[in-house]
Design an enzyme around this catalytic site. Structure first.
Site, PDB file in Angstrom:
ATOM      1  N   ARG A  44       0.846  -1.197   0.000  1.00 37.38           N
ATOM      2  CA  ARG A  44       0.000   0.000   0.000  1.00 37.38           C
ATOM      3  C   ARG A  44       0.876   1.240   0.000  1.00 37.38           C
ATOM      4  O   ARG A  44       2.036   1.217   0.442  1.00 37.38           O
ATOM      5  CB  ARG A  44      -0.948   0.029   1.198  1.00 37.38           C
ATOM      6  CG  ARG A  44      -0.283   0.218   2.562  1.00 37.38           C
ATOM      7  CD  ARG A  44      -0.300   1.647   3.060  1.00 37.38           C
ATOM      8  NE  ARG A  44       0.516   1.837   4.238  1.00 37.38           N
ATOM      9  CZ  ARG A  44       1.804   2.143   4.218  1.00 37.38           C
ATOM     10  NH1 ARG A  44       2.436   2.275   3.065  1.00 37.38           N
ATOM     11  NH2 ARG A  44       2.482   2.315   5.333  1.00 37.38           N
TER      12      ARG A  44
ATOM     13  N   ASP B 235      -2.868   7.207  12.271  1.00 41.41           N
ATOM     14  CA  ASP B 235      -3.748   6.028  12.465  1.00 41.41           C
ATOM     15  C   ASP B 235      -3.775   5.594  13.929  1.00 41.41           C
ATOM     16  O   ASP B 235      -4.826   5.294  14.479  1.00 41.41           O
ATOM     17  CB  ASP B 235      -3.408   4.864  11.519  1.00 41.41           C
ATOM     18  CG  ASP B 235      -2.020   4.267  11.671  1.00 41.41           C
ATOM     19  OD1 ASP B 235      -1.152   4.893  12.317  1.00 41.41           O
ATOM     20  OD2 ASP B 235      -1.803   3.154  11.141  1.00 41.41           O
TER      21      ASP B 235
ATOM     22  N   GLY C  80      11.149  -2.814   3.663  1.00 39.94           N
ATOM     23  CA  GLY C  80      11.634  -1.697   4.490  1.00 39.94           C
ATOM     24  C   GLY C  80      11.537  -0.357   3.789  1.00 39.94           C
ATOM     25  O   GLY C  80      12.148   0.622   4.203  1.00 39.94           O
TER      26      GLY C  80
ATOM     27  N   ASP D 161      -2.344  -0.151   7.576  1.00 40.05           N
ATOM     28  CA  ASP D 161      -1.757  -0.995   6.531  1.00 40.05           C
ATOM     29  C   ASP D 161      -2.563  -2.272   6.300  1.00 40.05           C
ATOM     30  O   ASP D 161      -2.978  -2.551   5.171  1.00 40.05           O
ATOM     31  CB  ASP D 161      -0.293  -1.326   6.858  1.00 40.05           C
ATOM     32  CG  ASP D 161       0.532  -0.069   7.091  1.00 40.05           C
ATOM     33  OD1 ASP D 161       0.035   1.020   6.764  1.00 40.05           O
ATOM     34  OD2 ASP D 161       1.656  -0.171   7.597  1.00 40.05           O
TER      35      ASP D 161
HETATM   36  C1  GLA Z   1       3.763   2.641   9.519  1.00 44.11           C
HETATM   37  C2  GLA Z   1       2.730   1.913  10.369  1.00 44.11           C
HETATM   38  C3  GLA Z   1       1.332   2.469  10.124  1.00 44.11           C
HETATM   39  C4  GLA Z   1       1.315   3.990  10.243  1.00 44.11           C
HETATM   40  C5  GLA Z   1       2.437   4.607   9.395  1.00 44.11           C
HETATM   41  C6  GLA Z   1       2.529   6.096   9.552  1.00 44.11           C
HETATM   42  O1  GLA Z   1       3.562   2.355   8.171  1.00 44.11           O
HETATM   43  O2  GLA Z   1       2.727   0.543  10.076  1.00 44.11           O
HETATM   44  O3  GLA Z   1       0.412   1.890  11.024  1.00 44.11           O
HETATM   45  O4  GLA Z   1       1.395   4.402  11.572  1.00 44.11           O
HETATM   46  O5  GLA Z   1       3.686   4.032   9.730  1.00 44.11           O
HETATM   47  O6  GLA Z   1       1.386   6.691   9.052  1.00 44.11           O
END
Ligand code: GLA
Length: 399
Positions: free
Chosen positions: A26, A35, A137, A187
């Site tokens: 995503r 979130d 990553g 996510d």
């Molecule tokens: C990571 C976390 C998400 C979110 C983003 C920042 O991707 O897995 O849950 O907090 O950082 O928006």
């Protein structure tokens, strides 16, 4: 990818796979680090994905044998007495989700008729091959793609009947317990629920989502991998979460979602400087997503792009999760003709930027980004054209 997964499975295990499951990565278009504060986010699923090919068998005691093609590693773990391991091996995500599917509480999540099934079905032995074209990553959720693909397979195999949100909760909680990353719901929920041609507007307080038609071809999204890697398990992500909780509690709010911009402005004097900056980012970012949604609905792309760029500045200056490479890529993109807006995306400290560009100019813009980024930083970069894709799906079932 489907054929590649089947091929790897056959190569590793000497028989054909029965199941094939795909889950996309995503990219978050706007709304970062909100979130876990109960905020609003607007991610999309993308064409880059993780695909699993698998086959269940009767080996006893039950165990998973798994081959990861991207890591070129094979592992085996028992499904009996699963527990998080201190060493957090690469397959912990799989063990965590399997553990949840074997726990009694899985049925409180199920939408299937479970009256007659008080105990979860035991998971049989499974052999599996993983292939992926998602960079690891890079902030495109390769880990959530793996967890959700695996959860989708277990849900189908055991006929558990989990909805997208319930599957997303299982995956998020497993990542907390087994991988030690206190991530939010964005996510896994995006990956489980996304639909081609749509953004997924998630209200992370109520954990509900709405599909928002995206585009119609007037704009394209370019994701630029800066090549710099970050690990969310290194403590900085967790520290931001802690700061947000402290800010909310100093403001007598259950979460920063409940704080309005004027309320925060009134409290500026009494809040610690760092906590004020963190809270200001979160409160304003949630407001940007709200305003951004209206702009997307009305196809006001230039205005939406400006909000994306403001979001980047806030993540850089107030929330302090950007990096010199992300800033360089955003500055370069924002200066190019045909780019409406650009920002870092995801957890930050490295990884990718996302830029909203005029349709038809994407290739030229991508080439300029690569060339200028190399000139400025000496580093290579990789630019991906992404379009909203479908979420996790079973592509092949037995028989
Ligand atoms: C990571 C976390 C998400 C979110 C983003 C920042 O991707 O897995 O849950 O907090 O950082 O928006």
């Amino acid at each position: 990818m489907l054929e590649w997964a089947r091929h790897c499975f056959l190569d590793q295990f000497g028989v054909s796979a029965d199941w094939v499951v795909r889950a996309p990565g995503r990219v978050n278009i706007i709304g970062d680090h909100v979130d876990y504060n109960g905020g609003l986010v607007l991610p999309i699923g993308i064409g880059y994905s993780t695909v699993l090919a698998a086959k269940a068998n009767a080996a006893y005691p039950p165990r998973v044998r798994v081959y990861s093609e991207p890591l070129d590693r094979r592992a085996e773990f028992s499904l009996v007495d699963l527990h998080p391991s201190e060493t957090r091996p690469w397959w912990s995500y799989l063990a965590g989700v399997a553990d949840s599917f074997q726990s009694r509480s899985i049925h409180s999540l199920s939408t299937a008729d479970t009256a007659s099934r008080r105990r979860p079905e035991p998971i049989p032995s499974i052999d599996m091959a993983i292939v992926s074209d998602l960079p690891v990553g890079a902030g495109l959720s390769s880990s959530a793609a793996l967890s959700v693909a695996w959860g989708t397979l277990l849900d189908a195999l055991l006929a558990t009947g989990l909805s997208s949100i319930k599957l997303a909760r299982v995956c998020r909680d497993s990542e907390h317990r087994y991988a030690g990353v206190p991530c939010g719901i964005m996510d896994p929920l995006c990956i489980a629920a996304c639909v081609a041609g749509h953004g997924v507007l998630i209200d992370c307080a109520s954990e509900t989502h709405e599909l928002v038609p995206w585009g119609d071809g007037e704009v394209e999204l370019l994701v630029a991998d800066t090549g710099v890697r970050r690990a969310l398990g290194d403590g900085r992500y967790e520290m931001r979460r802690r700061e947000c909780r402290q800010a909310a509690s100093a403001l007598n709010a259950a979460s920063l979602r409940d704080v309005s911009p004027p309320q925060l402005a009134d409290a500026e004097e009494m809040l610690d400087r760092v906590l004020f900056r963190r809270a200001k980012h979160v409160v304003e970012e949630i407001d940007r997503v709200r305003r951004g949604m209206e702009l997307v609905r009305n196809k006001r792309w230039r205005d939406f792009g400006s909000l994306m760029t403001l979001s980047h500045e806030s993540l850089r200056d107030l929330f302090e999760v950007s990096s010199p490479e992300l800033d360089a890529m955003v500055e370069i993109s924002a200066s190019l003709d045909g780019v409406f807006g650009s920002r870092m995306t995801g957890g930050g400290f490295g990884g990718c930027t996302v830029s909203l560009v005029e349709a038809g100019s994407a290739e030229l813009i991508a080439n300029q980004m690569v060339a200028e980024y190399r000139q400025r930083t000496g580093l290579p970069s990789h630019i991906m054209l992404v379009r909203p894709s479908d979420g996790a799906r079973i592509l092949q079932r037995p028989g």
